[in-house]
Design a protein around this motif. Structure first.
Motif: not given
Length: 166
Positions: A23, A27, A149-150, A153, A159-161, A163-164
């Motif tokens: 992630i 980013a 993560y948030a 994002r 990134i999305g779920k 990737d998490y």
């Protein structure tokens, strides 16, 4: 066969920290593509009174090293919280992954009933290993990984779920 503490720690922490590295790469590449300094992301936060991204990573890795060390009856390594860049944070995550690689199932065997003592608010708190892991470490670890993560994002990282979760 009951689930072992090892199965709830080392593979889980390893996967989520590895996903965090991915992630961060996404980013950072996105920041470069959008022509802003990726260092801005290290200090980004969701709200003015929240810990920034870099602090979220530090705390998540602190929970990892503290958990496996305490449950394996080892000294908890001391890592100064001085990381300010993505590269320094990657190094810290790498140290946590390296530590996890040293933990074997036998090291954690029976740790669910081991007494763990934490110093919180100037007082000693004692919990058995299973309570410590499931009610303290895992919720905190996931909170800080999710918040990291948030933050990325919210700052436009694509990134999305998937990737998490990895």
């Amino acid at each position: 066969m009951p689930i072992a503490v090892y199965d709830l720690t080392v593979p889980v922490f390893t996967r989520m920290l590895t996903n965090l590295l991915t992630i961060m790469d996404i980013a950072e590449a996105n920041a470069t593509e959008r022509k802003f300094d990726p260092a801005v992301l290290a200090n980004a936060r969701l709200a003015p009174d929240m810990i920034p991204f870099r602090g979220q990573v530090m705390i998540a890795t602190d929970h990892v090293k503290g958990c496996v060390s305490r449950l394996a009856e080892r000294d908890v390594p001391s890592w100064p919280d001085t990381e300010e860049t993505f590269d320094q944070l990657r190094t810290r995550i790498g140290k946590a992954l390296d530590l996890l690689a040293t933990i074997k199932p036998a090291d954690l065997a029976g740790s669910e009933t081991r007494e763990v003592t934490l110093r919180l608010g100037g007082k000693d708190l004692q919990e058995n290993g299973l309570v410590y892991l499931t009610q303290r470490v895992l919720p905190n670890f996931y909170f800080h990984i999710t918040t990291a993560y948030a933050i990325l994002r919210a700052n436009g990282a694509p990134i999305g779920k998937r990737d998490y979760i990895g």
